[in-house]
Design a protein around this motif. Structure first.
Motif, PDB file in Angstrom:
ATOM      1  N   VAL A 264     -38.491  12.992   2.686  1.00 25.59           N
ATOM      2  CA  VAL A 264     -37.776  13.642   1.587  1.00 25.59           C
ATOM      3  C   VAL A 264     -36.321  13.897   1.961  1.00 25.59           C
ATOM      4  N   VAL A 265     -36.060  14.332   3.179  1.00 28.50           N
ATOM      5  CA  VAL A 265     -34.691  14.566   3.636  1.00 28.50           C
ATOM      6  C   VAL A 265     -33.901  13.261   3.644  1.00 28.50           C
ATOM      7  N   ILE A 266     -34.492  12.188   4.116  1.00 24.93           N
ATOM      8  CA  ILE A 266     -33.805  10.888   4.148  1.00 24.93           C
ATOM      9  C   ILE A 266     -33.471  10.426   2.724  1.00 24.93           C
ATOM     10  N   ILE A 267     -34.397  10.572   1.810  1.00 23.18           N
ATOM     11  CA  ILE A 267     -34.145  10.186   0.416  1.00 23.18           C
ATOM     12  C   ILE A 267     -33.031  11.044  -0.181  1.00 23.18           C
ATOM     13  N   GLY A 268     -33.018  12.325   0.147  1.00 22.30           N
ATOM     14  CA  GLY A 268     -31.962  13.224  -0.327  1.00 22.30           C
ATOM     15  C   GLY A 268     -30.597  12.814   0.175  1.00 22.30           C
ATOM     16  N   ILE A 269     -30.495  12.437   1.442  1.00 21.83           N
ATOM     17  CA  ILE A 269     -29.222  12.001   2.019  1.00 21.83           C
ATOM     18  C   ILE A 269     -28.752  10.714   1.346  1.00 21.83           C
ATOM     19  N   LEU A 270     -29.653   9.762   1.152  1.00 22.31           N
ATOM     20  CA  LEU A 270     -29.293   8.506   0.490  1.00 22.31           C
ATOM     21  C   LEU A 270     -28.819   8.761  -0.941  1.00 22.31           C
ATOM     22  N   ALA A 271     -29.493   9.659  -1.660  1.00 28.05           N
ATOM     23  CA  ALA A 271     -29.092   9.976  -3.031  1.00 28.05           C
ATOM     24  C   ALA A 271     -27.720  10.641  -3.055  1.00 28.05           C
ATOM     25  N   ALA A 272     -27.451  11.524  -2.100  1.00 30.37           N
ATOM     26  CA  ALA A 272     -26.156  12.207  -2.047  1.00 30.37           C
ATOM     27  C   ALA A 272     -25.014  11.227  -1.810  1.00 30.37           C
ATOM     28  N   VAL A 273     -25.266  10.148  -1.118  1.00 28.50           N
ATOM     29  CA  VAL A 273     -24.242   9.132  -0.857  1.00 28.50           C
ATOM     30  C   VAL A 273     -24.122   8.179  -2.043  1.00 28.50           C
ATOM     31  N   ALA A 274     -25.229   7.806  -2.661  1.00 29.98           N
ATOM     32  CA  ALA A 274     -25.243   6.779  -3.697  1.00 29.98           C
ATOM     33  C   ALA A 274     -24.757   7.279  -5.060  1.00 29.98           C
ATOM     34  N   VAL A 275     -25.054   8.509  -5.424  1.00 29.81           N
ATOM     35  CA  VAL A 275     -24.725   8.997  -6.765  1.00 29.81           C
ATOM     36  C   VAL A 275     -23.217   8.988  -7.041  1.00 29.81           C
ATOM     37  N   PRO A 276     -22.360   9.498  -6.164  1.00 25.77           N
ATOM     38  CA  PRO A 276     -20.915   9.416  -6.452  1.00 25.77           C
ATOM     39  C   PRO A 276     -20.418   7.973  -6.586  1.00 25.77           C
ATOM     40  N   LYS A 277     -20.952   7.079  -5.786  1.00 20.86           N
ATOM     41  CA  LYS A 277     -20.574   5.663  -5.897  1.00 20.86           C
ATOM     42  C   LYS A 277     -20.994   5.111  -7.250  1.00 20.86           C
TER      43      LYS A 277
END
Length: 163
Positions: A15-28
């Motif tokens: 869940v933490v890994i998915i959260g980090i990936l989402a935090a990077v991908a959403v602004p892009k």
């Protein structure tokens, strides 16, 4: 009998890994959405320039309004993201001005990230240096606290329509 499954720790790590990936991908993702909305400006301006060039080649030192040169875009000169304005309006044609005059404008109807709602992309015309040639220049008018650089980032090739 051996029980199989994931431990709570393993699930939390995922869940933490998915959260980090989402935090990077959403602004892009939002940046790409704004860029895709703004992508209609370049081809629309390029078509205008080509039609205007053809008209000026035929009539000499005059440029025509959109109806005269056969240019149209969207319904009532608007799309979902932009409204387009003819610099000549109802005037059929006019002599090429000595100084750059706005002949084509695309005004954003939506905020495009840092390039605010109401920002405008302009194509200006002027009398060229040789005979009846026409000279183009491209410009930006930022709105709502945005800067010219914010709008340029969305349409990096826009200034090339004037070349």
């Amino acid at each position: 009998m051996k029980k199989q499954g994931f431990t709570l720790i393993e699930l939390m790590v995922v869940v933490v890994i998915i959260g980090i990936l989402a935090a990077v991908a959403v602004p892009k993702l939002f940046g790409m959405i704004a860029k895709s909305k703004a992508s209609e400006v370049g081809p629309a301006a390029g078509t205008y320039v080509k039609l205007q060039d053809a008209y000026v080649s035929e009539v000499g030192e005059y440029y025509g309004n959109w109806t005269t040169i056969g240019y149209s875009i969207g319904t009532n000169n608007a799309t979902n993201n932009f409204s387009f304005t003819d610099g000549l309006g109802e005037t059929t044609s006019a002599a090429l001005p000595a100084t750059a005059t706005t002949a084509w404008t695309a005004t954003s109807k939506v905020a495009l990230n840092d390039c605010g709602l109401g920002s405008a992309w302009l194509v200006k015309v002027a009398k060229g240096t040789t005979g009846g040639a026409i000279a183009y220049s491209a410009a930006y008018t930022p709105a709502n606290g945005s800067t010219e650089a914010d709008c340029k980032a969305l349409t990096p090739n826009f200034e090339k329509v004037a070349q």
